[in-house]
Write a protein that holds these residues in place. Structure first.
Motif, PDB file in Angstrom:
ATOM      1  N   SER A   1       0.855  -1.189   0.000  1.00 33.09           N
ATOM      2  CA  SER A   1       0.000   0.000   0.000  1.00 33.09           C
ATOM      3  C   SER A   1       0.885   1.231   0.000  1.00 33.09           C
ATOM      4  O   SER A   1       2.015   1.207   0.514  1.00 33.09           O
ATOM      5  CB  SER A   1      -0.892   0.010   1.245  1.00 33.09           C
ATOM      6  OG  SER A   1      -1.526   1.269   1.420  1.00 33.09           O
TER       7      SER A   1
ATOM      8  N   THR B   1       0.617   3.554   1.851  1.00 35.44           N
ATOM      9  CA  THR B   1       0.867   3.914   3.253  1.00 35.44           C
ATOM     10  C   THR B   1       2.182   3.326   3.760  1.00 35.44           C
ATOM     11  O   THR B   1       2.747   3.834   4.738  1.00 35.44           O
ATOM     12  CB  THR B   1      -0.281   3.424   4.149  1.00 35.44           C
ATOM     13  OG1 THR B   1      -0.426   2.001   3.981  1.00 35.44           O
ATOM     14  CG2 THR B   1      -1.589   4.096   3.788  1.00 35.44           C
ATOM     15  N   ASN B   2       2.690   2.294   3.106  1.00 39.34           N
ATOM     16  CA  ASN B   2       3.973   1.702   3.508  1.00 39.34           C
ATOM     17  C   ASN B   2       5.123   2.694   3.366  1.00 39.34           C
ATOM     18  O   ASN B   2       6.184   2.504   3.964  1.00 39.34           O
ATOM     19  CB  ASN B   2       4.278   0.452   2.683  1.00 39.34           C
ATOM     20  CG  ASN B   2       3.219  -0.635   2.775  1.00 39.34           C
ATOM     21  OD1 ASN B   2       3.162  -1.512   1.928  1.00 39.34           O
ATOM     22  ND2 ASN B   2       2.362  -0.575   3.788  1.00 39.34           N
TER      23      ASN B   2
ATOM     24  N   CYS C   1       3.701   2.443   7.628  1.00 40.19           N
ATOM     25  CA  CYS C   1       2.451   2.151   8.320  1.00 40.19           C
ATOM     26  C   CYS C   1       1.495   1.456   7.349  1.00 40.19           C
ATOM     27  O   CYS C   1       1.840   1.178   6.205  1.00 40.19           O
ATOM     28  CB  CYS C   1       1.824   3.428   8.890  1.00 40.19           C
ATOM     29  SG  CYS C   1       1.377   4.665   7.653  1.00 40.19           S
ATOM     30  N   GLY C   2       0.291   1.179   7.816  1.00 41.12           N
ATOM     31  CA  GLY C   2      -0.656   0.439   7.002  1.00 41.12           C
ATOM     32  C   GLY C   2      -0.324  -1.039   6.996  1.00 41.12           C
ATOM     33  O   GLY C   2       0.530  -1.514   7.757  1.00 41.12           O
TER      34      GLY C   2
ATOM     35  N   SER D   1       5.338  -1.943   7.590  1.00 41.19           N
ATOM     36  CA  SER D   1       3.897  -2.171   7.609  1.00 41.19           C
ATOM     37  C   SER D   1       3.547  -3.197   8.674  1.00 41.19           C
ATOM     38  O   SER D   1       4.419  -3.699   9.390  1.00 41.19           O
ATOM     39  CB  SER D   1       3.448  -2.705   6.248  1.00 41.19           C
ATOM     40  OG  SER D   1       4.040  -3.993   6.009  1.00 41.19           O
TER      41      SER D   1
ATOM     42  N   SER E   1      -7.239  -2.057   1.317  1.00 46.54           N
ATOM     43  CA  SER E   1      -5.903  -1.686   1.783  1.00 46.54           C
ATOM     44  C   SER E   1      -5.092  -0.897   0.766  1.00 46.54           C
ATOM     45  O   SER E   1      -4.443   0.088   1.110  1.00 46.54           O
ATOM     46  CB  SER E   1      -5.125  -2.953   2.165  1.00 46.54           C
ATOM     47  OG  SER E   1      -3.828  -2.647   2.599  1.00 46.54           O
TER      48      SER E   1
ATOM     49  N   PRO F   1      -6.660   4.019   0.079  1.00 46.83           N
ATOM     50  CA  PRO F   1      -6.136   5.372   0.271  1.00 46.83           C
ATOM     51  C   PRO F   1      -6.530   6.340  -0.842  1.00 46.83           C
ATOM     52  O   PRO F   1      -6.826   7.507  -0.584  1.00 46.83           O
ATOM     53  CB  PRO F   1      -4.615   5.150   0.313  1.00 46.83           C
ATOM     54  CG  PRO F   1      -4.460   3.774   0.853  1.00 46.83           C
ATOM     55  CD  PRO F   1      -5.610   2.993   0.257  1.00 46.83           C
TER      56      PRO F   1
ATOM     57  N   SER G   1      -6.163  12.163   9.481  1.00 49.62           N
ATOM     58  CA  SER G   1      -5.115  11.483  10.240  1.00 49.62           C
ATOM     59  C   SER G   1      -5.600  11.127  11.640  1.00 49.62           C
ATOM     60  O   SER G   1      -5.417   9.992  12.112  1.00 49.62           O
ATOM     61  CB  SER G   1      -3.874  12.382  10.328  1.00 49.62           C
ATOM     62  OG  SER G   1      -2.881  11.788  11.130  1.00 49.62           O
TER      63      SER G   1
END
Length: 279
Positions: free
Chosen positions: A118, A120-121, A125-126, A152, A169, A173, A207
């Motif tokens: 993702s 977010t990695n 995170c995520g 992650s 996932s 986003p 957030s």
């Protein structure tokens, strides 16, 4: 440990940046190849010590793990290149959801796994969604999970759920960013608030909401009930959203699944020919 990357587009380069930035890998542990070699050279300039391979075979040779970060219809060409180079102890990790583990095991002599990363990695995170082939051992799973845990939360999933967990996932986003963009656009249009100011406020809100739903232990339902007073402003707006968005995300999921099924068919035809699928 040496790690090869074949394909350094948006997600391939993100994984490399994240692994290096998190300390999971040193640049000297990575060898990368790409159809456009100039992109690999730019990546090596950003991460001194990273090796640029002249071919996919070179990227795979001697690597303990090889990430395939390529498009679905590029797979046949790439795995035909690699099948004579790869050894049984090596691990191929595909990030391409429509290519099945069973197909990779048919074509390659090594261990295979599949992950769904993702964006977010990028900030460590995520989740990273993980699927493992039949040849993968517990030690291999531990190795991959240890790497991925730097960027992650690795989550093992069933391959049959690939599409819907990818929606949540990996695509999620972008979906949430789209909704936030529309919220900001409306705020600017209706009230004249400066866009930069609205963006800062809305982004901080998103957030914080994410933290409430994870670290705060709230569910979406409890969060709404805590914010919305019966008969109040938030409750009235939520009722409107419930009416206007009824069925929208069902349609989104149907659209992603329809495209995924098309991709599954195209990959199968590419690898085996139409007769395998009864066409």
């Amino acid at each position: 440990m040496n790690v090869g990357f074949i394909g350094i587009g948006s997600m391939g380069s993100l994984l490399i940046d994240s692994f290096i930035g998190s300390g999971a890998l040193k640049p000297s542990q990575i060898t990368a190849s790409n159809r456009t070699i100039s992109k690999a050279k730019i990546l090596a300039e950003r991460h001194p010590g990273l090796l640029v391979a002249a071919s996919n075979r070179e990227a795979a040779f001697g690597s303990d793990i090889v990430f395939l970060c390529i498009k679905p219809l590029e797979f046949k060409k790439v795995i035909e290149e690699l099948r004579g180079t790869l050894q049984p102890h090596q691990i191929i990790v595909s990030i391409t959801s429509p290519v099945l583990l069973s197909q990779l095991e048919d074509w390659l002599p090594c261990k295979v796994a599949k992950i769904i990363p993702s964006i977010t990695n990028y900030l460590f995170c995520g989740a990273t969604l993980c699927m493992f082939g039949r040849r993968i051992t517990d030690a291999d799973k531990h190795l991959l999970n240890s790497m991925l845990s730097h960027i992650s939360t690795p989550l093992a999933i069933e391959e049959q759920h690939t599409r819907i967990v990818s929606d949540l996932s990996s695509c999620g986003p972008a979906f949430m960013a789209f909704v936030l963009q529309k919220f900001i656009d409306a705020a600017v249009e209706e009230t004249g608030i400066p866009r930069d100011e609205a963006l800062i406020i809305a982004s901080a809100m998103l957030s914080g909401t994410g933290q409430l739903l994870t670290e705060g232990g709230m569910t979406p339902e409890t969060l709404q009930s805590r914010v919305a007073v019966p008969g109040g402003i938030t409750a009235k707006a939520l009722a409107l959203l419930d009416r206007e968005l009824d069925g929208v995300f069902n349609a989104v999921i149907r659209a992603t699944h329809a495209k995924y099924n098309e991709d599954l068919e195209h990959v199968a035809v590419s690898l085996y020919g139409k007769e395998v699928n009864g066409s």
